[in-house]
Each structure stands twice: as structure tokens, then as C-alpha cells.
Design a protein around this motif. Structure first.
Motif, PDB file in Angstrom:
ATOM      1  N   MET A   1      -6.949   7.497 -16.312  1.00 56.23           N
ATOM      2  CA  MET A   1      -7.809   8.041 -15.109  1.00 56.23           C
ATOM      3  C   MET A   1      -6.811   7.800 -13.868  1.00 56.23           C
ATOM      4  SD  MET A   1     -11.772   7.343 -15.270  1.00 56.23           S
ATOM      5  CE  MET A   1     -12.125   8.437 -13.933  1.00 56.23           C
ATOM      6  N   MET A   2      -5.989   6.386 -13.876  1.00 58.85           N
ATOM      7  CA  MET A   2      -5.295   5.907 -13.053  1.00 58.85           C
ATOM      8  C   MET A   2      -3.938   6.594 -12.955  1.00 58.85           C
ATOM      9  SD  MET A   2      -7.249   3.826 -11.328  1.00 58.85           S
ATOM     10  CE  MET A   2      -6.133   3.312 -10.160  1.00 58.85           C
ATOM     11  N   ARG A   3      -3.438   7.539 -13.715  1.00 59.80           N
ATOM     12  CA  ARG A   3      -2.144   8.143 -13.766  1.00 59.80           C
ATOM     13  C   ARG A   3      -2.024   9.236 -12.355  1.00 59.80           C
ATOM     14  NH1 ARG A   3      -1.522  11.972 -18.633  1.00 59.80           N
ATOM     15  NH2 ARG A   3      -3.638  12.119 -17.906  1.00 59.80           N
ATOM     16  N   SER A   4      -0.960   8.996 -11.637  1.00 56.58           N
ATOM     17  CA  SER A   4      -0.736   9.663 -10.420  1.00 56.58           C
ATOM     18  C   SER A   4      -0.815  11.338 -10.933  1.00 56.58           C
ATOM     19  CB  SER A   4       0.348   9.353  -9.826  1.00 56.58           C
ATOM     20  OG  SER A   4       1.533   9.809 -10.523  1.00 56.58           O
ATOM     21  N   PRO A   5      -1.129  12.022  -9.925  1.00 58.12           N
ATOM     22  CA  PRO A   5      -1.157  13.525 -10.048  1.00 58.12           C
ATOM     23  C   PRO A   5       0.075  13.918 -10.333  1.00 58.12           C
ATOM     24  CG  PRO A   5      -2.502  12.889  -8.227  1.00 58.12           C
ATOM     25  CD  PRO A   5      -1.891  11.596  -8.562  1.00 58.12           C
ATOM     26  N   ALA A   6       1.139  13.339  -9.589  1.00 57.25           N
ATOM     27  CA  ALA A   6       2.610  13.799 -10.256  1.00 57.25           C
ATOM     28  C   ALA A   6       2.908  13.474 -11.756  1.00 57.25           C
ATOM     29  CB  ALA A   6       3.422  13.378  -9.001  1.00 57.25           C
ATOM     30  N   ALA A   7       2.440  12.249 -12.031  1.00 59.54           N
ATOM     31  CA  ALA A   7       2.853  11.986 -13.493  1.00 59.54           C
ATOM     32  C   ALA A   7       2.142  12.739 -14.512  1.00 59.54           C
ATOM     33  CB  ALA A   7       2.552  10.282 -13.855  1.00 59.54           C
ATOM     34  N   ALA A   8       1.052  13.031 -13.906  1.00 55.73           N
ATOM     35  CA  ALA A   8       0.120  13.968 -15.014  1.00 55.73           C
ATOM     36  C   ALA A   8       0.691  15.579 -15.001  1.00 55.73           C
ATOM     37  CB  ALA A   8      -1.330  14.005 -14.437  1.00 55.73           C
ATOM     38  N   ALA A   9       1.074  15.771 -13.872  1.00 54.44           N
ATOM     39  CA  ALA A   9       1.894  17.246 -13.776  1.00 54.44           C
ATOM     40  C   ALA A   9       2.960  17.216 -14.707  1.00 54.44           C
ATOM     41  CB  ALA A   9       2.036  17.411 -12.398  1.00 54.44           C
ATOM     42  N   ARG A  10       3.718  16.042 -14.772  1.00 52.00           N
ATOM     43  CA  ARG A  10       5.109  15.933 -15.517  1.00 52.00           C
ATOM     44  C   ARG A  10       4.808  15.849 -16.967  1.00 52.00           C
ATOM     45  NH1 ARG A  10       6.562  12.201 -11.266  1.00 52.00           N
ATOM     46  NH2 ARG A  10       5.944  10.473 -12.688  1.00 52.00           N
ATOM     47  N   GLU A  11       3.747  15.330 -17.272  1.00 50.68           N
ATOM     48  CA  GLU A  11       3.149  15.077 -18.884  1.00 50.68           C
ATOM     49  C   GLU A  11       2.581  16.572 -19.137  1.00 50.68           C
ATOM     50  OE1 GLU A  11       0.657  12.136 -19.540  1.00 50.68           O
ATOM     51  OE2 GLU A  11       1.632  10.628 -18.895  1.00 50.68           O
ATOM     52  N   VAL A  12       2.110  17.414 -18.561  1.00 51.27           N
ATOM     53  CA  VAL A  12       1.657  18.634 -18.620  1.00 51.27           C
ATOM     54  C   VAL A  12       2.873  19.570 -19.072  1.00 51.27           C
ATOM     55  CG1 VAL A  12       0.642  20.685 -18.201  1.00 51.27           C
ATOM     56  CG2 VAL A  12      -0.336  18.510 -17.614  1.00 51.27           C
ATOM     57  N   ARG A  13       3.838  19.605 -18.073  1.00 48.95           N
ATOM     58  CA  ARG A  13       5.172  20.422 -18.051  1.00 48.95           C
ATOM     59  C   ARG A  13       6.036  20.053 -19.459  1.00 48.95           C
ATOM     60  NH1 ARG A  13       5.062  19.673 -12.500  1.00 48.95           N
ATOM     61  NH2 ARG A  13       6.551  17.903 -12.517  1.00 48.95           N
ATOM     62  N   ALA A  14       5.924  18.794 -19.897  1.00 47.30           N
ATOM     63  CA  ALA A  14       6.662  18.327 -21.028  1.00 47.30           C
ATOM     64  C   ALA A  14       6.043  18.700 -22.225  1.00 47.30           C
ATOM     65  CB  ALA A  14       6.742  16.683 -20.977  1.00 47.30           C
ATOM     66  N   ARG A  15       4.719  18.666 -22.262  1.00 49.33           N
ATOM     67  CA  ARG A  15       3.915  19.160 -23.298  1.00 49.33           C
ATOM     68  C   ARG A  15       4.307  20.593 -23.643  1.00 49.33           C
ATOM     69  NH1 ARG A  15      -0.298  15.749 -21.921  1.00 49.33           N
ATOM     70  NH2 ARG A  15      -1.245  17.349 -20.849  1.00 49.33           N
TER      71      ARG A  15
ATOM     72  N   GLY B   1       0.790  -1.192   0.063  1.00 50.98           N
ATOM     73  CA  GLY B   1       0.136   0.045   0.028  1.00 50.98           C
ATOM     74  C   GLY B   1       0.659   1.045  -0.124  1.00 50.98           C
ATOM     75  N   ARG B   2       1.868   1.240   0.703  1.00 51.26           N
ATOM     76  CA  ARG B   2       2.896   2.512   0.967  1.00 51.26           C
ATOM     77  C   ARG B   2       3.459   2.570  -0.406  1.00 51.26           C
ATOM     78  NH1 ARG B   2       3.160   5.071   5.801  1.00 51.26           N
ATOM     79  NH2 ARG B   2       2.346   4.017   7.511  1.00 51.26           N
ATOM     80  N   HIS B   3       3.918   1.657  -0.937  1.00 50.91           N
ATOM     81  CA  HIS B   3       4.876   1.893  -2.077  1.00 50.91           C
ATOM     82  C   HIS B   3       3.901   2.168  -3.382  1.00 50.91           C
ATOM     83  CE1 HIS B   3       7.395   0.217  -5.530  1.00 50.91           C
ATOM     84  NE2 HIS B   3       8.106   0.660  -4.725  1.00 50.91           N
ATOM     85  N   ALA B   4       2.750   1.776  -3.507  1.00 57.18           N
ATOM     86  CA  ALA B   4       1.793   2.185  -4.418  1.00 57.18           C
ATOM     87  C   ALA B   4       1.461   3.607  -4.374  1.00 57.18           C
ATOM     88  CB  ALA B   4       0.578   1.252  -4.279  1.00 57.18           C
ATOM     89  N   ASP B   5       1.357   4.230  -3.275  1.00 59.24           N
ATOM     90  CA  ASP B   5       1.446   5.655  -2.843  1.00 59.24           C
ATOM     91  C   ASP B   5       2.104   6.456  -3.246  1.00 59.24           C
ATOM     92  OD1 ASP B   5      -1.537   5.519  -2.327  1.00 59.24           O
ATOM     93  OD2 ASP B   5      -1.143   5.717  -0.086  1.00 59.24           O
ATOM     94  N   LYS B   6       3.430   5.755  -3.148  1.00 59.38           N
ATOM     95  CA  LYS B   6       4.831   6.281  -3.455  1.00 59.38           C
ATOM     96  C   LYS B   6       4.974   6.704  -4.759  1.00 59.38           C
ATOM     97  CE  LYS B   6       9.703   6.194  -2.309  1.00 59.38           C
ATOM     98  NZ  LYS B   6      10.798   5.198  -1.450  1.00 59.38           N
ATOM     99  N   THR B   7       4.710   5.377  -5.487  1.00 55.13           N
ATOM    100  CA  THR B   7       5.208   5.391  -6.977  1.00 55.13           C
ATOM    101  C   THR B   7       3.893   6.033  -7.727  1.00 55.13           C
ATOM    102  OG1 THR B   7       4.141   3.016  -7.266  1.00 55.13           O
ATOM    103  CG2 THR B   7       6.651   3.518  -6.696  1.00 55.13           C
ATOM    104  N   GLY B   8       2.570   5.975  -7.112  1.00 51.75           N
ATOM    105  CA  GLY B   8       1.457   6.369  -8.049  1.00 51.75           C
ATOM    106  C   GLY B   8       0.975   5.409  -8.874  1.00 51.75           C
ATOM    107  N   GLU B   9       1.715   4.047  -8.947  1.00 47.74           N
ATOM    108  CA  GLU B   9       1.189   2.896  -9.919  1.00 47.74           C
ATOM    109  C   GLU B   9       0.276   2.091  -9.221  1.00 47.74           C
ATOM    110  OE1 GLU B   9       0.720  -0.276 -12.226  1.00 47.74           O
ATOM    111  OE2 GLU B   9       1.611  -0.552 -10.167  1.00 47.74           O
TER     112      GLU B   9
END
Length: 441
Positions: free
Chosen positions: A423-437, A296-304
């Protein structure tokens, strides 16, 4: 909005212990039937099939009343409705001490399931009202520790009660076990009514500023989620992804309940006494709880989420296969421990999928439907093991059936994860994709 982990931690310290003790009482009352069987079956003349059917038929009442109960929870508030559930199932669990034949056993088990209906999905829905999505896997994992804890503590206690209270005041040890282990549910029903706030907005343990931050954070997350895809109650009950989640829940409950109810008899077959069986049964349960925390903790840490749910089920399938084919009790115990740990590791992430897809009343209805259909696994798991045990005279084939069910569940999770990949992407991953675009533009 800036994160406030101090508020989340403060909320968890106040809310989670109450929820965990309630779930501990729930699962203890649900699976202590497995320990009762060590002597009850002989006293009442139950075959393995009759016992397995009675253990599983609990879920008939549970399934029929699950959705209405969860909708009533939304209507009347978590505090009142959860208190009602706890008290009524505590009374009915104690009544199991006085069954005298298969028909009375089946009747009490159906009524017990009806009384407990709505509790678990109500807890899941309740936690979505308090914890933002990025914290939920660890919160669900912490909450779910009550399942193995009910065996770590309950198994030795049940064994001791059955052994040393047998014959006291004319009651068998298994009768005393049902009576004494029903008390936590009744007590916690009273505690919940007086101590569990319904929402952050009326949480006296938070300051006004903390209540405002948490409520705003949750409202913003819900609005963003609904802007992506908004569900009505009717749509939540018919969406193909929700129906696939139902199948996954069947596998989860089939594994969890199957091993919880039959584990004492699996281990008793090693040639141990009732007391020894109680202590050894606690070993797989302890590793199950550890896996819940770590995964559970590792899933929250990675967002996967997808592989953190599917992977442990594959591990569980391997463990049950090892237990079925093992040539020694020690190796069989290792396999049972791996199987239990795999189920434990998967469970915190299973409920991330519906609480990501659904909000509000649709979430309450959808989670109730998923848990209701999933609860049929609680009938199939114990019943199939009992039927196969009677047919073959052993547990190896039943464990292979469980292994296959865990593997199928893992496959369903991978399909669901692919269908919800955006939908399952973590908020951090989504933010990184926005910044990359933005950088490419």
C-alpha cells in the motif's frame, strides 16, 4: 488524470496558513506551561513531580474526548467544530492564570485537554479532504512547522512576558503569559468560522473548473484506495495495523511533548536567566522545523515513507543520548537539538500511514483513535521526566528514557512499514512495476 500542481499550490496558499496559525495557538497553549514553571512552581510550591503530573494530566481529558470530538467534526463540519474547539480551549488556557494549588491546577489542565480534544486529528482528516496522497507529507510537514514555531516565537516572548510584566496590576509574570497567549486561539476561532471552507466543492477561492478537478482527483484516489481495502469504523478501531500506529503515536507525542514542556528547564539548568533561556530554547525548535520541511519534501519526492519516519527517530535517540552523557552545556545543547530535529523530521510521515490505510468516516475514527491513544505519551513524557528528575536530581537519566522511547518507536515503524509495503508504494513506483510486467509479457 493529469496533475495540476497549480491548483494544489493555490489550495495550500489559502488553507495552510489558517491551519498553521491555529496549530501554533494550540501548541503554544499546550506547552507554555513549561515556561510558567520557571517561576510558577516556586510561587505555588509545586514539586517537579506535581508539575510533571499536572502538565501531563492535560491528556486525560484529551484522550477521553478525542474520538467523540472527531466524529462530531465529521457530523457538523470542520469549520464549525474547529471554531468551537479553538474558542473553548482559549478561555480555559487563560483560566490557568488563576490556579492556586495542585488540585486547581490539575482540574484546569484536564478541562483544557477536553476542550482541545479532536483538534489535531481533525486537522489531519481535514487535510485529506483537500490534498491528494502524493502531496501530503509536505503539507503535513508544513502544517507541523507550527510546533517548533510555537517555541521559536513563543519561547522568547514567554520569557520576556514573565520577566517584564511580573507584578503588573498585581499579577505574576506567568499569569500574564497565560492570559496573553490564550488570545490567538480565541481570535482564530472566529477566523475559522468565517474563513475556512469545509471541502473543495464549496471553496470560493477556486474556479468551477479547479473545484471540479480537485474533487474528482480526490474522489478517484479514495475509490482506488477503498477498492484495495475498505474499512468500516469498527474495523478501523480494531485492525492490528491501526493499533501498531497507536503505539507509534505514543512515542511521537511522548518525545514532542516531553521536550516541549521540559526544554526550558533543561536549558535553564545551564545557568541562564529566564530571558536567555527563552532565546536558547528557540534553537532546537528552529532545527526541528527545518527537519520537518526537508524530510517531508524528500519523502514526497522519492515516494519512500518507512525509512523517512523510522530513520529520524533513530537520529533523535542518538541526540538525546548525547545530551544525557555530554560533559558541557554546549554539547548537551547540540544533543537536544539533534533529538528535537529527529522528532521533527519523522512527524510529517507518521500520518501518511493511517491516511493511506483508511478513508472517509473510518479515517476520521481511526486517526482520532491513533491520536487519542498516542496522546497518552503526552502524559507519560512530562510525568516520567518529572519523576526521574525528583529521584535523581538531574535530567540525564530522563533523557536516556526518551532516547529509548524514540528507538522503540523507530522499530515499530519498520514493522508497520513492512506490513503495509504494498500500500505504501508511491504511484510512480507502482506504475513502473505495471509497465515492467507488461514489457515481460
Amino acid at each position: 488524470m493529469d496533475e495540476r500542481p497549480d491548483i494544489i499550490a493555490k489550495t495550500a496558499r489559502r488553507i495552510l496558513p489558517i491551519l498553521m496559525i491555529c496549530y501554533f495557538a494550540a501548541f503554544l497553549d499546550r506547552v507554555n506551561i513549561g515556561f510558567a514553571a520557571l517561576t510558577m512552581n516556586k510561587d505555588l510550591g509545586f514539586s517537579a513531580s506535581a508539575f510533571g503530573f499536572g502538565a501531563g494530566i492535560f491528556f486525560l481529558g484529551y484522550v477521553l474526548c478525542e474520538l467523540p470530538s472527531n466524529l462530531m467534526l465529521v457530523r457538523f463540519g470542520a469549520r464549525r467544530w474547529i471554531a468551537r474547539i479553538l474558542i473553548t480551549w482559549g478561555v480555559l488556557s487563560a483560566a490557568t492564570a488563576f490556579v492556586w494549588n495542585p488540585a486547581s491546577f490539575y482540574t484546569v489542565r484536564v478541562l483544557l485537554g477536553a476542550a482541545e480534544a479532536g483538534f489535531f486529528p481533525g486537522m489531519i482528516f481535514f487535510m485529506t479532504l483537500w490534498f491528494p496522497r502524493q502531496y501530503r507529507a509536505r503539507m503535513f510537514g508544513t502544517f507541523n512547522i507550527a510546533v517548533p514555531l510555537s517555541s521559536v516565537i513563543g519561547a522568547p516572548v514567554s520569557g520576556l512576558v514573565i520577566e517584564y510584566l511580573n507584578g503588573m496590576h498585581g499579577l505574576a509574570g506567568w499569569q500574564w503569559m497565560f492570559i496573553l497567549e490564550a488570545l490567538p486561539a480565541i481570535i482564530m476561532g472566529i477566523v475559522v468560522f468565517f474563513a475556512l471552507p469545509d471541502t473543495p466543492r464549496n471553496a470560493s477561492f477556486l474556479s468551477a473548473d479547479e473545484r471540479r478537478w480537485l474533487s474528482t482527483r480526490l474522489d478517484a484516489e479514495r475509490e482506488a484506495q477503498e477498492a484495495t481495502e475498505r474499512f468500516t469504523v469498527l474495523r478501523a478501531l480494531t485492525d492490528p495495523r491501526v493499533l501498531l500506529m497507536c503505539l507509534i503515536a505514543v512515542g511521537l507525542v511522548m518525545g514532542t511533548t516531553g521536550i516541549a514542556i521540559w526544554m526550558p528547564q533543561f536549558i535553564k539548568a545551564f545557568g541562564l536567566s529566564n530571558v536567555q533561556t527563552g532565546f536558547v530554547t528557540a534553537i532546537p525548535a528552529a532545527f526541528m522545523g527545518l527537519a520537518m520541511i526537508v524530510v517531508g519534501r524528500h519523502a514526497d519526492k522519492t515516494g519512500e515513507r518507512t525509512w523517512h519516519a523510522a530513520g529520524p527517530f533513530l537520529v533523535s535517540a542518538a541526540g538525546f543520548t548525547l545530551a544525557a552523557l555530554a560533559s558541557s552545556p554546549l554539547l548537551s545543547l547540540v544533543g537536544l537539538t539533534i533529538g528535537a530535529a529527529g522528532i521533527g523530521g519523522a512527524s510529517p510521515n507518521i500520518w501518511i500511514f493511517p491516511t493511506t490505510l483508511l478513508t472517509g468516516a473510518a479515517a476520521a475514527a481511526g486517526v482520532a483513535l491513533i491520536n487519542s491513544v498516542g496522546s497518552t505519551g503526552g502524559f507519560f513524557g512530562p510525568s516520567i521526566i518529572g519523576w526521574v528528575r525528583d529521584l535523581t536530581g538531574g535530567f540525564s537519566e530522563a533523557l536516556l528514557v526518551l532516547a529509548a522511547a524514540m528507538a522503540v518507536t523507530a522499530g515499530a515503524i519498520l514493522i508497520l512499514g513492512y506490513s503495509m509495503r504494498d500500500m505504501m508504494r508511491s504511484p510512480a513506483a507502482a506504475a513502473r512495476e505495471v509497465r515492467a510486467r507488461e514489457a515481460r509479457v
